[in-house]
Design an enzyme around this catalytic site. Structure first.
Site: not given
Length: 508
Positions: A253-255, A257, A263
């Site tokens: 997930s986003k946490r 990175g 991206e």
């Protein structure tokens, strides 16, 4: 007659492409290309509220950047279009009517309030929710009359009893009890299809032979198999890929990175590295061939039946290592072209750059290449070239030591004198001047070159001086947004600054 393989990648344009979805696209592409089959791109945009055409455009751009192409899709057309679900609504309604007429579907008039009460009872009794089936028992004539009178309703699929069984390429035999599913909605009250129904209609009409997707879709598969059964159609072969986890063992997930392909693209990962890295998330080549694999090698070696059902770990450090390996192997001119936009956006280089500046940039990239894990780091790694800011240099204890060492300052003063009359400072003339200073002072090795490095860069470490000297000299002649001081200018500036620092020091 051999079956013609047809696979599809069917993203929803509700956001940027997650690397898990990209891995799915890549495995589908490899499988199709290995077998001379067709790779179809289908856009599943039935989520009207969240779907955006700009996300669809990004999906197509990013897949092409990675190196994937498709034989049919919304932009290239094909014999089985349209390839956006929002343009196929008539087909879904037609197939829903078939199921209704055959008794496999029925009209459901339950309101959202009534359904929520059912869900609350299920929660209170600590059991999974499934539709209670009240409208299943409505006589057809009554249901038809209510629908014709304009009463809002959905169409539900009538789930049979028994088990649903299939042989999954990755997971092996899978069995699902139909009793836990409950009659599910296939067409909403506004006439739009529900995911499981639209997918089956699309895969059936597009003649999809293999469905390769993430294991988050496992609970959808029994519903889809029931729909194939009701439509009298042979289902495709299913292969459910394992979940991708972060290094801590939790779902990526986003946490953790960056998780979107765009991206990684913007950070300056090269497509060859991501292609290689993603192919190894759940599949491993024979040990003797290593892990750096070209597209051609992957097409030769990849085997869907050898994909692991264990979760894959997204190792950022491994990706950086792999990207660094691919960067080092790229031609210098290609790297120069790739880093230009980053340096221009940072205000380091003009737009456009002239031939002399581009040639100089080859030296810059060569000097810092071993420090780059991805291309966007070029901005930080070239601070030592584009910035000469002594006001912050004392943050390094080694710089303070040089300032306080009279012998080190003597080396710098003598080097400045030796270079004063040199027509041109080159690597060779710089080395010769440093050799003369060594003879004059008796200092050699670190005692000689460390003060020189500190004076020229304002830092205790960095690229080789043999590379930096011509970079500084040539750079000082170029029309850059921020002028670059020459070697002689740097020596003069540092000595003046060091004298001021020493004079202002409380210990003196």
């Amino acid at each position: 007659m051999a079956m013609t393989v047809r696979v599809r990648f069917a993203p929803s344009p509700t956001g940027e492409l997650h690397v898990g979805n990209v891995r799915t696209a890549l495995y589908n592409w490899l499988f199709a290309r290995q077998r001379g089959g067709s790779f179809i791109l289908r856009i599943e945009d039935t989520d009207v509220e969240r779907s955006r055409r700009e996300y669809e455009e990004h999906i197509l751009e990013d897949l092409r950047w990675l190196g994937l192409d498709w034989d049919e899709g919304p932009d290239v057309g094909g014999d089985f279009g349209p390839y956006r679900q929002s343009e196929r609504l008539t087909l879904y309604r037609e197939y829903a009517e078939r199921l209704l007429d055959a008794g496999w579907a029925y009209r459901c008039f339950c309101t959202e309030e009534e359904l929520e009460r059912e869900r609350e009872r299920a929660r209170a009794e600590n059991r999974p929710y499934r539709y209670g089936g009240r409208c299943r028992r409505l006589p057809d004539s009554e249901a038809r009359e209510r629908a014709e009178a304009g009463e809002p309703h959905v169409l539900r699929f009538r789930v049979r009893s028994g088990s649903i069984v299939w042989e999954d390429v990755v997971r092996g035999p899978v069995r699902w009890d139909a009793e836990v599913i409950g009659d599910f909605v296939i067409l909403k009250s506004d006439g739009w299809p529900v995911y499981n129904f639209a997918v089956v209609v699309d895969d059936l009409l597009m003649r999809i032979t293999h469905v390769i997707r993430g294991d988050g879709h496992l609970p959808n598969t029994p519903r889809q198999l029931l729909l194939y059964e009701a439509l009298g159609a042979t289902p495709p072969v299913f292969a459910h890929l394992s979940t991708i986890l972060g290094a801590d063992g939790t779902k990526l997930s986003k946490r953790h990175g960056a998780t979107a392909l765009r991206e990684f693209r913007e950070q300056g990962y090269v497509p060859e590295a991501l292609f290689n890295f993603l192919a190894l998330l759940g599949w491993a080549p024979p040990q003797e061939v290593g892990e750096i694999l070209s597209r051609e090698q992957l097409l030769q070696l990849f085997a869907l039946e050898n994909v692991s059902k264990a979760p894959a770990i997204f190792d950022q450090q491994k990706l950086k290592w792999m990207n660094r390996t691919y960067l080092k192997a790229k031609p210098l001119d290609e790297l120069v072209t790739a880093v230009l936009p980053y340096l221009q956006r940072a205000g380091r280089l003009p737009t456009p750059v002239d031939t002399a500046t581009r040639e100089w940039l080859r030296r810059v990239v060569d000097a810092v290449l071993t420090h780059l894990e991805h291309l966007s780091q070029i901005v930080e790694e070239t601070r030592i070239i584009f910035e000469y800011e002594l006001s912050t240099a004392l943050a390094y204890p080694e710089v303070q030591e040089v300032v306080e060492d009279p012998g080190a300052l003597d080396v710098l003063a003598r080097l400045g004198q030796e270079l004063a009359d040199v027509p041109e400072v080159t690597t060779e003339t710089f080395r010769a001047a440093a050799a003369r200073v060594r003879e004059q002072t008796g200092r050699k090795g670190r005692a000689l070159f460390h003060p020189i490095r500190v004076a020229l860069t304002g830092r205790p470490s960095g690229p080789e001086l043999d590379k930096l000297v011509p970079i500084y000299e040539i750079g000082s002649t170029l029309p850059l947004p921020q002028p670059i001081p020459s070697v002689r200018e740097r020596l003069r500036t540092f000595l003046t600054w060091a004298e001021r620092v020493r004079a202002e020091s409380p210990s003196r």
